[in-house]
Design an enzyme around this catalytic site. Sequence first.
Site, mmCIF file in Angstrom:
data_model
loop_
_atom_site.group_PDB
_atom_site.id
_atom_site.type_symbol
_atom_site.label_atom_id
_atom_site.label_comp_id
_atom_site.label_asym_id
_atom_site.label_seq_id
_atom_site.Cartn_x
_atom_site.Cartn_y
_atom_site.Cartn_z
ATOM 1 N NE ARG A 114 -1.326 -1.064 4.731
ATOM 2 C CZ ARG A 114 -0.953 0.681 5.452
ATOM 3 N NH1 ARG A 114 -0.830 1.266 5.491
ATOM 4 N NH2 ARG A 114 -0.202 -0.269 7.034
ATOM 5 N N GLY A 115 0.458 2.258 -0.255
ATOM 6 C CA GLY A 115 0.720 3.876 -0.234
ATOM 7 C C GLY A 115 2.176 4.085 -1.098
ATOM 8 C CB ILE A 116 4.685 5.693 -0.778
ATOM 9 C CG1 ILE A 116 4.456 7.131 -0.057
ATOM 10 C CG2 ILE A 116 7.021 5.801 -1.302
ATOM 11 C CD1 ILE A 116 5.313 7.542 0.947
ATOM 12 N NE ARG A 149 3.814 -5.433 9.075
ATOM 13 C CZ ARG A 149 3.408 -4.633 9.966
ATOM 14 N NH1 ARG A 149 3.844 -5.032 11.046
ATOM 15 N NH2 ARG A 149 2.851 -3.283 9.723
ATOM 16 N N GLY A 160 7.735 1.508 6.666
ATOM 17 C CA GLY A 160 8.351 1.846 8.052
ATOM 18 C C GLY A 160 6.718 2.449 8.208
ATOM 19 C CE1 TYR A 166 8.078 8.041 9.845
ATOM 20 C CE2 TYR A 166 8.528 10.706 9.391
ATOM 21 C CZ TYR A 166 8.215 8.922 8.786
ATOM 22 O OH TYR A 166 8.036 8.812 7.679
ATOM 23 C CE LYS A 224 11.110 7.317 7.880
ATOM 24 N NZ LYS A 224 10.842 6.420 6.751
ATOM 25 C CB ILE A 257 3.503 10.984 0.466
ATOM 26 C CG1 ILE A 257 4.838 11.729 0.031
ATOM 27 C CG2 ILE A 257 2.622 10.930 -1.117
ATOM 28 C CD1 ILE A 257 5.142 12.842 -0.981
#
Length: 236
Positions: free
Chosen positions: A14-16, A36, A79, A142, A146, A175
Site C-alpha cells: 500500500r501507499g508509497i 505483512r 516504515g 520517527y 529517518k 504524501i
Amino acid sequence: MSESRTVLVTGGNRGIGFAIASEFVAQGHRVAVTARSGEGPEGSLTVRADVTDSASIDAAFSIVEAELGPIEVLVANAGVTRDTLLLRMTEEDFETVVDTNLTGAFRVVKRASKGMLKARFGRIVLISSVVGLYGSAGQVNYAASKAALVGFARSITRELGARNITANVIAPGFIETDMTAELPEAQQAEYKANIPLARFATPQEVARVVTWIAGDDAGYISGAVIPVDGGLGMGH
Ligand code: NDP
C-alpha cells in the site's frame, strides 16, 4: 529506458511502496514486494516478510532470488510512526519506530548486499522523510530513525561504491497515503500552508523519483538526499 532489473520493494502492499512497485512494473522491470498483509501491484511477486524479523527477510529474499534472480535494486520503504510528545513517549514507542525504520533498513540492505557485491552492481534506495533533517514536534522517534538513514546511506556509499553499488536517500514531504490521512484536517491545512507548493504529493510523484535514482541515468549519484517535498525542507 533503463536495463531491466530485479527489484525488491519493502512494504509494497500500500501507499508509497505500492506506487513505487507499480512504477517499476510499468517500466518493464522484474518486481517483488514484501508485505505483512495484502498484495503488491499486478505484475509483481508478493512475498511475506516483517522487516523487524531477520529470518522472515532471509526467507523472502530466497524466494525472490529463486523466482526472479538476484536483487539488483532494493527499495527500503517499510516504515511506521508512533507520534507523541517526548515526555509522553515510551521507550517502546521509540524502539518500535527505530527497529522498523532504521534497523529494518539495515536488515534488508545487509541481506541484499551479498548478491550485489557478487554481481558488482546494486542500487539501494532508502525512503526517509523531510522530517529527518527538518525535525518535527511529536516525532522524535520517527525523525531520529529517518535522519539516521542519511549516515547509513553515506557509509554504504563509502564502503561499497567501488563495487558499483550506489545508496541514496529519498526524503518525501507530505504524501497522500494512509499515514497522512490519519492526521486531523486542521493539521493537514496547517501543514499545507507551510509547503511552498501548497499541496500534498501523490505517491506516484515519489515513485517516479525512485525509479529515476535507481535507473541508468542516475548511475553516478550516490550518498545523496533527494527531497520530494514541494519545497518544505529547503536548506535542510
Ligand atoms: P503506509 O502507512 O501507507 O504504509 C507503510 C508500509 O510499511 C505498509 O506496507 C506496511 O505494511 C509497511 N510496514 C510497516 N511496518 C512493517 C514491518 N514491521 N515489516 C514490514 N512492513 C512493514 O505508509 P506510506 O506509504 O505513507 O510510507 C511509506 C514510507 O514512506 C515510510 O517509510 C514512511 O515513513 C515514508 N514517508 C511517508 C510520508 C507520507 O507523507 N506518507 C512522508 C515521508 C516519508 P502493512 O500494510 O502490513 O502494515
